[in-house]
Design a protein around this motif. Sequence first.
Motif, mmCIF file in Angstrom:
data_model
loop_
_atom_site.group_PDB
_atom_site.id
_atom_site.type_symbol
_atom_site.label_atom_id
_atom_site.label_comp_id
_atom_site.label_asym_id
_atom_site.label_seq_id
_atom_site.Cartn_x
_atom_site.Cartn_y
_atom_site.Cartn_z
ATOM 1 N N GLY A 72 0.820 -1.193 0.000
ATOM 2 C CA GLY A 72 0.000 0.000 0.000
ATOM 3 C C GLY A 72 0.859 1.248 0.000
ATOM 4 N N SER A 73 0.523 2.196 0.856
ATOM 5 C CA SER A 73 1.225 3.478 0.921
ATOM 6 C C SER A 73 2.480 3.363 1.773
ATOM 7 N N VAL A 74 3.422 2.543 1.322
ATOM 8 C CA VAL A 74 4.603 2.256 2.137
ATOM 9 C C VAL A 74 5.506 3.473 2.293
ATOM 10 N N PHE A 75 5.379 4.457 1.421
ATOM 11 C CA PHE A 75 6.191 5.665 1.538
ATOM 12 C C PHE A 75 5.871 6.448 2.797
ATOM 13 N N SER A 76 4.706 6.197 3.381
ATOM 14 C CA SER A 76 4.278 6.926 4.567
ATOM 15 C C SER A 76 4.806 6.333 5.864
#
Length: 117
Positions: free
Chosen positions: A26-30
């Motif tokens: 998913g939004s692993v950058f977060s």
Amino acid sequence: QVQLVESGGGLVQAGGSLRLSCAASGSVFSINAMGWYRQAPGKQRELVAYITNGGTTNYADFVKGRFTISRDNAKNTVYLQMNSLKPEDTAVYYCKAWGRTPRDNYWGQGTQVTVSS
């Protein structure tokens, strides 16, 4: 949104080893940090170890010298190498990801670790 999937739990004799894995999607950058908690039946959930995006690690006193947390950034995966296991390590182990704010924290489904005497 982040999803966490743990694997690697099981049954092991005292003194043995297990390696837990937690894959994030998913939004692993977060994600700012990832780690592991554990909870035995009837007991409070407790922090085992964590690792930040910068590579800083921290361990609970009761696992220092026995457990090692590491990460593979290319696979968005964090590991917990568990050596010299003791019966008191028996618990459900949960992966956690800390997001950009306190309201953006995520939990995996948990994986059972059982250490026999």
